[in-house]
Design a protein around this motif. Sequence first.
Motif, PDB file in Angstrom:
ATOM      1  N   UNK A  90      37.415  37.431  31.040  1.00 49.11           N
ATOM      2  CA  UNK A  90      36.209  36.869  32.016  1.00 49.11           C
ATOM      3  C   UNK A  90      36.580  37.401  33.444  1.00 49.11           C
ATOM      4  N   UNK A  91      37.700  37.048  33.725  1.00 47.79           N
ATOM      5  CA  UNK A  91      38.060  37.502  35.093  1.00 47.79           C
ATOM      6  C   UNK A  91      37.832  38.934  35.677  1.00 47.79           C
ATOM      7  N   UNK A  92      37.732  39.627  34.636  1.00 51.57           N
ATOM      8  CA  UNK A  92      37.017  41.170  35.090  1.00 51.57           C
ATOM      9  C   UNK A  92      35.483  41.141  35.546  1.00 51.57           C
ATOM     10  N   UNK A  93      34.868  40.185  35.288  1.00 52.20           N
ATOM     11  CA  UNK A  93      33.604  40.033  35.765  1.00 52.20           C
ATOM     12  C   UNK A  93      33.235  40.542  37.055  1.00 52.20           C
ATOM     13  N   UNK A  94      32.371  41.365  37.384  1.00 54.07           N
ATOM     14  CA  UNK A  94      32.355  41.876  38.740  1.00 54.07           C
ATOM     15  C   UNK A  94      31.377  43.259  38.763  1.00 54.07           C
TER      16      UNK A  94
END
Length: 120
Positions: A86-90
């Motif tokens: 989820x922290x790769x969301x961008x």
Amino acid sequence: VQLQASGGGLVQAGGSLRLSCVASRSRFSGDDMGWYRQAPGKQREWVAQIATGGSTNYKDSVKGRFTISRDNAKNTVYLQMNDLKPEDTAVYYCNVLATFSSGAYVVLPWGRGTQVTVSS
């Protein structure tokens, strides 16, 4: 349009995506290329880069999961993203880099990025 990224989408955590970026450059093979990303409310950050000779560097948090590659015949740089989190969301962008001993710096105005959304 000098830089155009594509290939983003919505994927579940653990999934994969392959991003592409076409650069309108007369001597693409002579350019170092980089991928960057910008998450909501955050500054744009460097993710990975590939030199003309093929050597690569990665942000620590993506090492072992992301692979940058290039096809000089197609003026295209790729980012294979596996085991997405989820922290790769961008929004992901590519750019041409000028590399010096002090670091690498983007050369062109930012083009259209591609949205990557990873659901948990």
